[in-house]
Write a protein that holds these residues in place. Sequence first.
Motif, short mmCIF file in Angstrom:
data_model
loop_
_atom_site.label_atom_id
_atom_site.label_comp_id
_atom_site.label_asym_id
_atom_site.label_seq_id
_atom_site.Cartn_x
_atom_site.Cartn_y
_atom_site.Cartn_z
N UNK A 124 29.24 37.01 -38.41
CA UNK A 124 28.59 38.47 -38.27
C UNK A 124 29.07 39.06 -36.89
N UNK A 125 28.72 38.40 -35.78
CA UNK A 125 28.84 39.00 -34.66
C UNK A 125 30.11 39.07 -34.25
N UNK A 126 30.81 37.90 -34.69
CA UNK A 126 32.74 38.14 -34.59
C UNK A 126 32.98 39.31 -35.17
N UNK A 127 32.52 39.64 -36.32
CA UNK A 127 32.78 40.99 -37.07
C UNK A 127 32.66 42.36 -36.32
N UNK A 128 31.13 42.36 -35.90
CA UNK A 128 31.29 43.54 -34.85
C UNK A 128 31.93 43.80 -33.82
N UNK A 129 32.42 42.51 -33.35
CA UNK A 129 33.40 42.52 -32.03
C UNK A 129 34.92 43.09 -32.67
N UNK A 130 34.96 42.61 -33.82
CA UNK A 130 36.50 42.95 -34.16
C UNK A 130 36.58 44.40 -34.60
#
Lengths: 164, 164, 164, 164, 164, 164, 164, 164
Positions: free
Chosen positions: H146-152
Amino acid sequence: MGQALVSIIMGSDSDLSVMEQAASMLKELGVSYEMDIVSAHRTPEKMFDFAKKAHERGIEVIIAGAGGAAHLPGMVAAISPLPVIGVPVKSSNSIDGWDSVLSILQMPGGVPVATVALNGAKNAGILAAQIISVKDRSIREKIIAYKKGLQEAVNRKSEELKRC
Amino acid sequence: MGQALVSIIMGSDSDLSVMEQAASMLKELGVSYEMDIVSAHRTPEKMFDFAKKAHERGIEVIIAGAGGAAHLPGMVAAISPLPVIGVPVKSSNSIDGWDSVLSILQMPGGVPVATVALNGAKNAGILAAQIISVKDRSIREKIIAYKKGLQEAVNRKSEELKRC
Amino acid sequence: MGQALVSIIMGSDSDLSVMEQAASMLKELGVSYEMDIVSAHRTPEKMFDFAKKAHERGIEVIIAGAGGAAHLPGMVAAISPLPVIGVPVKSSNSIDGWDSVLSILQMPGGVPVATVALNGAKNAGILAAQIISVKDRSIREKIIAYKKGLQEAVNRKSEELKRC
Amino acid sequence: MGQALVSIIMGSDSDLSVMEQAASMLKELGVSYEMDIVSAHRTPEKMFDFAKKAHERGIEVIIAGAGGAAHLPGMVAAISPLPVIGVPVKSSNSIDGWDSVLSILQMPGGVPVATVALNGAKNAGILAAQIISVKDRSIREKIIAYKKGLQEAVNRKSEELKRC
Amino acid sequence: MGQALVSIIMGSDSDLSVMEQAASMLKELGVSYEMDIVSAHRTPEKMFDFAKKAHERGIEVIIAGAGGAAHLPGMVAAISPLPVIGVPVKSSNSIDGWDSVLSILQMPGGVPVATVALNGAKNAGILAAQIISVKDRSIREKIIAYKKGLQEAVNRKSEELKRC
Amino acid sequence: MGQALVSIIMGSDSDLSVMEQAASMLKELGVSYEMDIVSAHRTPEKMFDFAKKAHERGIEVIIAGAGGAAHLPGMVAAISPLPVIGVPVKSSNSIDGWDSVLSILQMPGGVPVATVALNGAKNAGILAAQIISVKDRSIREKIIAYKKGLQEAVNRKSEELKRC
Amino acid sequence: MGQALVSIIMGSDSDLSVMEQAASMLKELGVSYEMDIVSAHRTPEKMFDFAKKAHERGIEVIIAGAGGAAHLPGMVAAISPLPVIGVPVKSSNSIDGWDSVLSILQMPGGVPVATVALNGAKNAGILAAQIISVKDRSIREKIIAYKKGLQEAVNRKSEELKRC
Amino acid sequence: MGQALVSIIMGSDSDLSVMEQAASMLKELGVSYEMDIVSAHRTPEKMFDFAKKAHERGIEVIIAGAGGAAHLPGMVAAISPLPVIGVPVKSSNSIDGWDSVLSILQMPGGVPVATVALNGAKNAGILAAQIISVKDRSIREKIIAYKKGLQEAVNRKSEELKRC
């Protein structure tokens, strides 16, 4: 003093020095009272039990003091049909008293708490006596006399100031 | 409704939409009331006269609503021996309601105002009924029933939510 | 000093240490004054009487100081046609002075109070003198001289700092 | 209207809708005035010049309105010997008006600004007239009449409410 | 130290204990400075003159500290083309510092003040040095070294804590 | 425009409408800039990398805007030796902007952020140009001209007002 | 105590007297912990490294305390997948703790910080234990026993009060 | 979804639009939940019963949302041994959300509530999932993703901005 008509409760013994002023005021105005520590957060069952039964024991008004996220007055008001007076206490880690004031004052529609000033336990005592005076006119006479006393004290101070 | 027991006053007719909620609540709980506009700042003599005589006319509780630098509840409490409920109204030029709240709540020792939430006139009505119930147990029964009604309404909403 | 032109009143003798600074300032600027304790909440009739008659006695400006839910300046302004200067006093149970400030400053349209800073009684004295100077040019000269004095005091401090 | 006695200035033309209420009030009370835009931050020299010379031109009172970090009233008060009334304006990027209020009200000792409520330009007009009335008793009569008018308007509203 | 590049001014000598921290920091980072008392409210002409001429004298950055209704930083920024750093000082009659902060921070569009934390004079010194470093890379090296020092101090404290 | 001297970053694209005003101002004053979205909370590594290298790429000033618990300006200031200007943005779930203001302004000793007013991106642009003007006198001339323009705009509005 | 499950970090050694209360509480509830000083502003790389690796080292919950513009809890929460508990510390130059509270609490969507009361490190310890109890039921038993202890302490105080 | 691990409760159906965001987040992260309306003030017995039994039913985390004088999260935390996440909701008569925030956050020592931002129900959902991840590592993987998704998402916005 016979059957207590007013019950003074507080969330912690650290509130005692403030809440005693409600007791003194009730004594001065001739209203019988009881006093106890009841914590919404640490003794929730005692609080529940207290609030459920107070009116069955002959209590007519509840004064509840608490500091910080002060839930005691509002929770007692949620459970009891009696008028509940809330005293926001400025406790040590309070944010200047704002937390105590707002968590007592801003009750939702349906569940009033009669809030007095920050640390205003003295006024809570007077207000409780005013409520009792609805059925006991002798208390009203004492309130009228008390107000006259306030006035005379100011007049004496005024005279002193003028003499200087 | 016979002799009014509660007097609802407000500083301006712009407070009426808020203060009417106190009247509705009293009507629902079967407490007789009167309602008027009395301004501490624009009709100080009427205010004085009102506060001096309310208890002689059979009024038992005063509900006073005002906004901004809201002096009406406190001034009436200074003059009358009756319990005074203050309703801070969020008026148009108010600083987010803080002025109304603080100028009603923070009364000095000796002169309490039973303050309710910002725009909390509905709760002022309930609180007045609770005070009247000290001498009229039929009102207490209505308050107990009212609280049951609040509970049932929440339970219905809870059922609806679960059905979704 | 002859007929008092400025009347300094305060809600409680606990406000005296602040309010005396208004008196000192008026003395320094050569404006005659009187000083008394008048409480809106504890001596409402004296307050009413004071406000009604001040202009008939030759008073030209009223300075009123009070703390907490501070109603004295606004109530006097409601009753008297004179310019009223309000001094918010940071009293002991005040919520950081916000209550005093807002309950004096936020007056409704129609009833102004000339509010000065929290505990700003010194400035209330200067402002009263400025108002009197509208009809007495000798006071204006004193104000101009006073301002020059302020400037010179800063310049002396500036010289000292540079010498270090 | 002849020689202006009151000068109304504001920091920006966006303050005009608020500040015009001071002008209307002065017109109603028969006090001559002038009105201009003078910005402490964008036209500091004009501000300086204005403040230095206002009393030499016959101006008796200055009304200054500004929003946000509102320095106009305080800077004019620093330079001019005249009484300065400050109107905190709730401008678009203000933090709920707190910035305007505090940067006008909290002047240091020696330099008063007579502060009125947030957006309280109407009251600034009345206060200016009260100040002028120190030397012109006809204005005081108009203020007394104006107060009577306020009272009658409330009484009419009270009658209407009772008729409903 | 040669030509001063940074001018540190303050509204009152009571601000000196705070503002000296800006001077210490500049000394530590090798930036030449001068220090003076300049009051917007008590020496408006000196302030005006200072702000008008600072950049002509070779000053590159101005640090201005003041408390209460703090107009000095904003007024200097209104007059001077230089970057102005404002230090809100928590003075004795301040309302918890909010007045100082808001009257320095909330400048209108067109006239920036680079505001630092309440009593944050040390940071004002560092920020001034960072600004000077735009043209003097040796100062940037000192800032990088200073940051390394901060880091090492924390690491030492961390070691101590672990040893306990 | 050649090498960017100012880097404008913001925590979210929802801050763009505010932060574009910094860009417009820099364009008007002839200072080259770049603009990007860098989130301290969602892209911490990009933020870290950005802050570490900005001064090596020839950037001289960083403008960082963010809302709510706004950590971007302070974190960039912790890592970069450059002067960092913080713009508190009033985002949708902000508590009236207080969170943005305090979490940018109240930096600890050692790590300054040059904070401008709530939503004050325009002023951030001017401040950045003032900082660049320390080494480029042509920018200072543009700032002086810009200030003259502000003054003329007020004077035109003043003329218009007088014509009405 | 074996592998630490909770990591207590703080921005400065001046936070230690507050943050030790989290450690005491964890010790009392039998949860292993470690404690260190990690500053987001002065040791950003250490903070980064800490947050990146905590969960790989077996840490299950992070407690982070900081004051003023308190970025440590939020930045750690941005980098680590672990639950992060934030303790707002009322540091010396804090504006009454509001800055600490708001800069920890008001995190944007996507990056939660579990915030406890101002200086509420004791509660942070209990909360961390409650989180650990999700996988270790023996801790839950200790929490239930701890709550019983709170209740008994209040009951003892209640008995004492009644004896007086 | 099988046995609910997280229980989302709210004081009123008017909180539903905010509190649904906690549910969406839990669904996205694969954590089973239940949702109900439980009012501390209108259904105190249901609240009591809920809090007493939640952990016996297999619930591991409670998310409680409420507005105004928000007592639900604190009262549930007083009764249940489970970790309780509090969501302050900005209800219609709230004083800008301050009442909700302070009455949830400022819990006394011994009874923590993990408070998230005003209206921050989305973050309450993530925090609950982080707590569950202490025993279910698959949830931790989802949080990392999820955190990776925020970053992307931020990176995509950054690309878009640069293309303009």
